[in-house]
Design a protein around this motif. Structure first.
Motif: not given
Length: 309
Positions: A127, A129-130, A168, A222, A224, A227-228
């Motif tokens: 992820d 976002k994490k 990602n 990853t 920021e 997208e996913h």
């Protein structure tokens, strides 16, 4: 005991031993009874793939049925993560096994008709976002995974369940012919790998990558701006006419005895899958870190009775 999850409904350890729970979690997937698609040859010629494997240590190809199944497995991964479980629990369902069953002719071509699936598999939900990353640079095995002529005795097959790109955490591989540490024996220092040798391998559902187990590879960091999350899974295989590459769960500690390999057919039963998932959690802890609560859960699943299978 319950699992602490972001879900509004608590999930107990006993729930995980029930096939009914898993069917309700991802009703679009199967546990037992799935009809396998016909086995398929690769889209590229075996001659070309053999040349790529010999020079680079890996190759990539694609398959239409895996393209259909991979997003379903990806949905199972997302639902596992949503209730606080590692992505590897998606292997409870038939569909991950079916993806690899589809590729039996490919494994047989390179490892012989009697090849064996190893009790070594995983699934990822990386992820951005994490700030998560894929697994650090590593080799799945060493010189014991190569025959005297340099051909592979074992292979790893990686399948993306979502689009995988440099933002990602797609796979990165150092091609065999550019890797000064490719044949370095275990336990000896590796020479530094030139930065320019790393090759990014963007992929999408329907693709698959196959590499020999001496190849250096990793999942990138990853961004920021991704997208996913990147979702994927991998499974290891070896020749069936040589000594088991992986001794019975040598990567884990204090695990009950089980065969050092699996059979090609049929898919493992529900109770065996649950035990196998628990073993993956323990044997791969050196790659991702292991909380005490997850270790306790894995130990519980190794001996807990299953139901509704």
């Amino acid at each position: 005991m319950t699992i602490t999850t972001p879900s509004t409904l608590p999930v107990t350890w006993a729930d995980l031993c029930s096939a009914a729970f898993w069917r309700s979690l991802a009703p679009q997937l199967c546990i037992g009874g799935m009809q396998s698609d016909a086995e398929a040859a690769p889209r590229q010629s075996y001659e070309r793939l053999a040349q790529r494997l010999s020079k680079d240590g890996y190759f990539g190809d694609s398959d239409e049925q895996i393209e259909r199944l991979a997003p379903l497995v990806g949905e199972a991964v997302k639902r596992c993560v949503a209730v606080g479980l590692p992505a590897v629990f998606a292997w409870i369902y038939d569909e991950p096994w079916a993806c690899y069953a589809r590729l039996r002719p490919v494994f047989a071509h390179f490892l012989g008709a009697g090849f064996k699936p190893l009790p070594a598999f995983w699934a990822w939900h990386v992820d951005p976002k994490k700030g998560e990353t894929g697994w650090k640079p590593h080799r799945d095995n060493r010189y014991n995974s190569l025959a005297a002529d340099g051909s592979p005795l074992s292979l790893t097959c990686w399948i993306p369940l979502s689009d995988a790109n440099p933002l990602n955490s797609c796979m990165y591989i150092v091609p065999k012919h550019m890797d000064p540490g490719y044949s370095t024996p275990a336990g000896t220092p590796e020479p530094p790998t030139p930065v320019f040798a790393a090759r990014a391998l963007p992929a999408k559902p329907g693709d698959y990558l196959l590499w020999d187990q001496c190849v250096m590879h990793w999942g990138g960091p990853t961004s920021e701006f991704a997208e996913h999350p990147r979702m994927s899974m991998a499974f290891e295989f070896q020749r069936g006419d040589v000594r088991p590459i992986m001794q019975p769960f040598q990567r884990g500690e204090h695990l009950p005895a089980m065969s050092p390999w699996l059979e090609q057919k049929p898919y493992p039963s529900f109770d065996v899958r649950l035990q196998l998932v628990a073993r993956q959690i323990l044997q791969y802890q050196h790659m991702y870190g292991l909380s005490q609560s997850l270790a306790d859960l894995a130990a519980y699943l190794l001996t807990a009775p299953t139901r509704d299978a």
